[in-house]
Design a protein around this motif. Structure first.
Motif, mmCIF file in Angstrom:
data_model
loop_
_atom_site.group_PDB
_atom_site.id
_atom_site.type_symbol
_atom_site.label_atom_id
_atom_site.label_comp_id
_atom_site.label_asym_id
_atom_site.label_seq_id
_atom_site.Cartn_x
_atom_site.Cartn_y
_atom_site.Cartn_z
ATOM 1 N N ALA A 145 0.840 -1.210 0.000
ATOM 2 C CA ALA A 145 0.000 0.000 0.000
ATOM 3 C C ALA A 145 0.869 1.252 0.000
ATOM 4 C CB ALA A 145 -0.925 -0.015 1.218
ATOM 5 N N GLU A 146 1.951 1.196 0.752
ATOM 6 C CA GLU A 146 2.864 2.355 0.812
ATOM 7 C C GLU A 146 3.487 2.644 -0.560
ATOM 8 O OE1 GLU A 146 6.253 2.238 3.642
ATOM 9 O OE2 GLU A 146 4.694 1.546 5.051
ATOM 10 N N THR A 147 3.969 1.590 -1.221
ATOM 11 C CA THR A 147 4.632 1.818 -2.513
ATOM 12 C C THR A 147 3.626 2.275 -3.554
ATOM 13 O OG1 THR A 147 4.465 -0.553 -2.922
ATOM 14 C CG2 THR A 147 6.595 0.260 -2.220
ATOM 15 N N GLU A 148 2.401 1.775 -3.445
ATOM 16 C CA GLU A 148 1.379 2.218 -4.389
ATOM 17 C C GLU A 148 1.096 3.708 -4.186
ATOM 18 O OE1 GLU A 148 -2.339 0.145 -4.275
ATOM 19 O OE2 GLU A 148 -2.923 0.915 -6.245
ATOM 20 N N ALA A 149 1.016 4.098 -2.928
ATOM 21 C CA ALA A 149 0.784 5.522 -2.637
ATOM 22 C C ALA A 149 1.961 6.359 -3.138
ATOM 23 C CB ALA A 149 0.583 5.712 -1.134
ATOM 24 N N GLU A 150 3.159 5.816 -2.960
ATOM 25 C CA GLU A 150 4.352 6.533 -3.436
ATOM 26 C C GLU A 150 4.315 6.683 -4.966
ATOM 27 O OE1 GLU A 150 6.555 8.268 -2.259
ATOM 28 O OE2 GLU A 150 8.190 8.298 -3.707
ATOM 29 N N ALA A 151 3.932 5.608 -5.664
ATOM 30 C CA ALA A 151 3.850 5.680 -7.129
ATOM 31 C C ALA A 151 2.794 6.706 -7.546
ATOM 32 C CB ALA A 151 3.526 4.295 -7.696
ATOM 33 N N GLU A 152 1.720 6.776 -6.793
ATOM 34 C CA GLU A 152 0.673 7.754 -7.121
ATOM 35 C C GLU A 152 1.188 9.182 -6.908
ATOM 36 O OE1 GLU A 152 -3.092 7.175 -5.218
ATOM 37 O OE2 GLU A 152 -4.080 8.534 -6.643
ATOM 38 N N ARG A 153 1.945 9.347 -5.826
ATOM 39 C CA ARG A 153 2.531 10.677 -5.575
ATOM 40 C C ARG A 153 3.476 11.063 -6.729
ATOM 41 N NH1 ARG A 153 6.952 13.040 -4.320
ATOM 42 N NH2 ARG A 153 8.162 11.105 -4.217
ATOM 43 N N VAL A 154 4.271 10.086 -7.186
ATOM 44 C CA VAL A 154 5.185 10.317 -8.314
ATOM 45 C C VAL A 154 4.401 10.732 -9.553
ATOM 46 C CG1 VAL A 154 6.664 9.066 -9.956
ATOM 47 C CG2 VAL A 154 7.050 8.823 -7.486
ATOM 48 N N TYR A 155 3.319 10.018 -9.777
ATOM 49 C CA TYR A 155 2.477 10.295 -10.943
ATOM 50 C C TYR A 155 1.944 11.726 -10.889
ATOM 51 C CZ TYR A 155 -1.463 9.681 -14.203
ATOM 52 O OH TYR A 155 -2.355 9.803 -15.235
ATOM 53 N N GLU A 156 1.420 12.091 -9.718
ATOM 54 C CA GLU A 156 0.832 13.429 -9.581
ATOM 55 C C GLU A 156 1.909 14.512 -9.734
ATOM 56 O OE1 GLU A 156 -2.249 13.922 -9.562
ATOM 57 O OE2 GLU A 156 -2.966 11.879 -9.162
ATOM 58 N N GLU A 157 3.041 14.253 -9.135
ATOM 59 C CA GLU A 157 4.106 15.262 -9.203
ATOM 60 C C GLU A 157 4.618 15.421 -10.646
ATOM 61 O OE1 GLU A 157 8.351 16.126 -7.078
ATOM 62 O OE2 GLU A 157 6.909 14.953 -5.915
ATOM 63 N N ALA A 158 4.762 14.295 -11.335
ATOM 64 C CA ALA A 158 5.208 14.363 -12.734
ATOM 65 C C ALA A 158 4.184 15.110 -13.576
ATOM 66 C CB ALA A 158 5.430 12.954 -13.280
ATOM 67 N N ASP A 159 2.919 14.846 -13.286
ATOM 68 C CA ASP A 159 1.846 15.469 -14.055
ATOM 69 C C ASP A 159 1.805 16.979 -13.832
ATOM 70 O OD1 ASP A 159 -0.254 15.488 -15.813
ATOM 71 O OD2 ASP A 159 -1.769 15.051 -14.287
ATOM 72 N N ALA A 160 2.388 17.418 -12.718
ATOM 73 C CA ALA A 160 2.425 18.862 -12.441
ATOM 74 C C ALA A 160 3.572 19.549 -13.186
ATOM 75 C CB ALA A 160 2.577 19.089 -10.933
ATOM 76 N N SER A 161 4.476 18.758 -13.744
ATOM 77 C CA SER A 161 5.592 19.352 -14.481
ATOM 78 C C SER A 161 5.069 19.950 -15.786
ATOM 79 C CB SER A 161 6.652 18.275 -14.764
ATOM 80 O OG SER A 161 7.674 18.803 -15.582
ATOM 81 N N PRO A 162 5.548 21.132 -16.149
ATOM 82 C CA PRO A 162 5.026 21.768 -17.368
ATOM 83 C C PRO A 162 5.501 21.071 -18.647
ATOM 84 C CG PRO A 162 6.803 23.068 -16.432
ATOM 85 C CD PRO A 162 6.537 21.958 -15.459
ATOM 86 N N HIS A 163 4.740 21.268 -19.703
ATOM 87 C CA HIS A 163 5.191 20.814 -21.021
ATOM 88 C C HIS A 163 6.377 21.692 -21.439
ATOM 89 C CE1 HIS A 163 1.915 18.023 -21.932
ATOM 90 N NE2 HIS A 163 1.140 18.842 -21.240
ATOM 91 N N PRO A 164 7.227 21.190 -22.328
ATOM 92 C CA PRO A 164 8.332 22.041 -22.795
ATOM 93 C C PRO A 164 7.779 23.254 -23.548
ATOM 94 C CG PRO A 164 8.602 19.748 -23.545
ATOM 95 C CD PRO A 164 7.216 19.871 -22.987
ATOM 96 N N ASP A 165 8.545 24.315 -23.554
ATOM 97 C CA ASP A 165 8.188 25.483 -24.344
ATOM 98 C C ASP A 165 8.593 25.213 -25.801
ATOM 99 O OD1 ASP A 165 7.477 28.539 -23.965
ATOM 100 O OD2 ASP A 165 9.063 28.380 -25.494
ATOM 101 N N PRO A 166 7.760 25.622 -26.762
ATOM 102 C CA PRO A 166 8.133 25.393 -28.171
ATOM 103 C C PRO A 166 9.525 25.895 -28.524
ATOM 104 C CG PRO A 166 5.871 26.156 -28.038
ATOM 105 C CD PRO A 166 6.423 26.227 -26.635
ATOM 106 N N SER A 167 9.992 26.906 -27.819
ATOM 107 C CA SER A 167 11.316 27.469 -28.130
ATOM 108 C C SER A 167 12.440 26.491 -27.798
ATOM 109 C CB SER A 167 11.536 28.762 -27.341
ATOM 110 O OG SER A 167 11.620 28.451 -25.960
ATOM 111 N N GLU A 168 12.130 25.418 -27.045
ATOM 112 C CA GLU A 168 13.178 24.459 -26.668
ATOM 113 C C GLU A 168 13.453 23.435 -27.767
ATOM 114 O OE1 GLU A 168 12.283 22.718 -22.741
ATOM 115 O OE2 GLU A 168 11.209 24.569 -22.285
#
Lengths: 316, 337
Positions: A278-301
């Motif tokens: 249960a702990e690792t599943e929660a950790e994976a979910e936290r990873v998922y949410e945190e990654a999903d909060a990362s912005p998309h690259p800017d077209p200039s990149e």
């Protein structure tokens, strides 16, 4: 192993929810193989390279799980800032050299990594992972020959999950004992089990120690099984296998095998294991949410890093 | 700058020796380059110098820094890429660039993309060098000009020097570059002589074309051996009172459009000359750039001279028919003059 399994379930979720595109290949069912081998090397010193089913390898070598998931989602916070994707995870400072999409194409690169350590008189070992489908590629045979010719400390590890995409082993390989590919090059070779973690670790340690000591290549074929489709887009597995076959393979689920070992030897209670799960599943979910909060690259990149020192001609 | 006369072949070899002596990470890989001394003798003496004399072998009989390989271009280039990813600086000799077709997957799908796919985590300081283009009756499978194929690929740099001095200056830059570089020689150039600077630091930056001959009436734009064909044509045009400028492009990717466009702005006429198949060759790209950017400067359409669109035939008569010569250049000039 548990974290990898949960991470992979969330990467499948990312695909289903349209947060990951392209191709996505998860490691569910094969965890003991990468765990067994990558815990026996000198992490950060030895070199590791693999094909496109690469999430587990990156995670095990210590890559930030959020950066892995963000790369799978094509975000700026990814290991390659969204330029690589699921198939192309790299973490060079940690000794992880990808993450490659052409079947068999990376195998000479792995042998070349090992050549470099021999050239410099170092005692690094290179783990060169590939799938059973890649074991038929011409360039793989070239790599075996050159690795043996120059005696480089490279371990070719065929992750034999019995399918080259949707084609069963006996329909893609004239001789299904793939470890024999080492024989014509005078290379030590053997077929091993990839489901029982404790056994995998023992085998890995023995072979890694031998290669480091003897400075010669080695070929192992490790029998495993993927419980899910080849890729996230593999939507009709009935074309190449039955539900019964998958169910039967699941009887040797590497995670279940380890749990049985732990409980039957009174090393850990079922309750404790469930709590960790249960702990690792929660950790994976936290990873998922945190990654999903990362912005998309800017077209200039888009032009960044085509070259180390210049920009290509700009514009359409 | 003091210079010394030497052949193109010797200039290439000497540059490799200087860079190998200066940097222990630089090494050579290729077919028959060691004990056999190289098919075109470019690596003559290096097996003895780095293997035998230093007793430095990767395994008995194979020098550590002049690595004889099996005849497996994908394996060779893949090996070199792996070594380059951890900081070695391999120079791979292709016996002929025609054979690099086998290694296209390694060069295009691996080497060229690594820096991008890793977001700069891994560099690939790799040089792939060797003779490209026709020699003397090598026929259909050994006479390819590959530079245009490679100059199509983002992530690669491509150079094609025409003189011993350019070979030296550009090869040093190639070896010191942190990106994969395709260095195209030409079998017809190995024996030509020219003055080469003796300075062990002499180098020529990529992306800088050279005016091989000054002129005012039209621009002949070429690279590699075709520069010499254009110089011969310019000589004949001079006898007719036409002053042709010859632009030696030398670096295809990056391309020095500034020098090319300045020449066209001066002469108002341009003919692009390349040995590769005319259809879709790199000269077509150069011509397109001129048409796009210099329309107002041009007094005539951009001319193009390329190799005939056929597999290279064996017969010397037919082979010479295929390779552009000075008469072909003059015919193209006549169309726009």
């Amino acid at each position: 192993m548990l974290f990898i399994r949960h991470f992979e379930r969330f990467s499948e979720r990312a695909y289903r929810q349209g947060k990951a595109g392209g191709y996505l290949h998860v490691y569910i069912g094969m965890e003991a193989l990468a765990v067994g081998w990558l815990t026996q090397i000198r992490q950060g010193y030895d070199y590791v390279i693999t094909a496109y089913r690469d999430h587990a390898h990156a995670l095990l070598l210590g890559s930030d799980p959020v950066a892995c998931m963000a790369e799978i989602m094509g975000r700026r916070g990814g290991l390659s800032r969204g330029k690589g994707g699921s198939m192309h995870l790299y973490d060079i400072p940690k000794g992880f050299f990808g993450g490659w999409g052409i079947v068999g194409g990376h195998t000479p690169l792995g042998a070349g990594l090992a050549f470099a350590s021999k050239y410099r008189g170092e005692d690094r070992v290179t783990l060169n992972f590939l799938g059973d489908g890649a074991a038929n590629a011409g360039v793989f045979f070239e790599s075996l020959n050159m690795a043996a010719l120059y005696d480089v400390p490279c371990i070719f590890i065929i992750e034999n999950n019995e399918f080259a995409m949707g084609t069963r082993l006996e329909y893609h390989a004239a001789d299904t004992e793939l470890h024999k590919r080492g024989y014509p090059f005078g290379m030590k070779h053997e077929r091993l089990d990839g489901m029982d973690l404790l056994q995998v670790r023992q085998d890995a340690k023995r072979i890694i120690d031998w290669v480091r000591e003897n400075q010669k290549p080695y070929l192992v074929e490790i029998m495993t099984y993927r419980f899910v489709g080849h890729g996230a887009a593999d939507n009709d597995q009935t074309l190449y296998r039955t539900k019964d076959e998958v169910e039967s393979a699941r009887q040797r689920d590497p995670i279940a095998l380890l749990m049985d070992y732990l409980t039957s030897n009174n090393l850990m209670t079922r309750e404790k294991i469930e709590a960790i799960d249960a702990e690792t599943e929660a950790e994976a979910e936290r990873v998922y949410e945190e990654a999903d909060a990362s912005p998309h690259p800017d077209p200039s990149e888009v032009y960044d890093d085509v070259y180390s020192d210049m920009t290509p001609e700009v514009g359409h | 700058m003091s210079t010394i006369e030497m052949t193109y072949r010797d200039a290439v070899r000497q540059t490799m020796v200087e860079e190998m002596d200066a940097n222990p990470d630089v090494f050579l890989m290729g077919e028959d380059i060691g004990r056999y001394r190289g098919t075109f003798r470019v690596t003559e003496g290096l097996y003895d110098k780095y293997g035998v004399e230093k007793n430095d072998f990767i395994v008995p009989g194979i020098a550590r820094r002049v690595v004889d390989t099996p005849i497996v271009e994908p394996g060779i280039v893949g090996f070199a890429i792996g070594a380059a990813m951890v900081g070695l600086r391999p120079i791979v000799e292709m016996m002929t660039m025609s054979f690099s077709i086998l290694a296209l997957d390694q060069i295009i799908n691996h080497a060229a993309k690594i820096h991008y796919m890793t977001a700069g985590q891994a560099k690939v300081p790799l040089v792939v060098r060797g003779p490209g283009g026709a020699a003397n009756q090598l026929s259909a499978q050994h006479s390819h000009s590959m530079e245009g194929w490679y100059a199509h690929v983002p992530g690669l740099k491509v150079v094609a020097p025409a003189t011993p001095a350019c070979a030296k200056g550009l090869l040093r830059t190639a070896i010191r570059d942190d990106n994969p570089v395709i260095f195209t020689e030409n079998p017809g150039l190995y024996g030509i002589k020219g003055d080469v600077p003796e300075d062990r630091e002499f180098s020529i930056p990529f992306g800088k074309a050279r005016i091989a001959r000054q002129g005012t009436d039209l621009s002949l734009i070429a690279y590699s051996r075709m520069v010499h064909v254009c110089l011969a044509a310019a000589e004949q045009l001079a006898e007719r009172g036409i002053s042709a400028e010859v632009v030696d492009v030398r670096s295809l990717l990056p391309l020095d459009t500034e020098t090319i466009f300045a020449s066209v702005a001066k002469t108002h006429r341009a003919v692009v000359v390349y040995e590769d198949w005319k259809n879709g060759g790199y000269g077509a790209e150069i011509a397109a750039r001129i048409a796009e950017e210099c329309f107002d400067d041009l007094d005539a359409p951009v001319g193009r001279v390329g190799g005939l669109n056929v597999p290279m035939p064996y017969s010397r008569v037919l082979e010479l028919e295929c390779i552009p010569n000075a008469d072909d250049v003059l015919a193209a000039v006549n169309k726009i003059a």
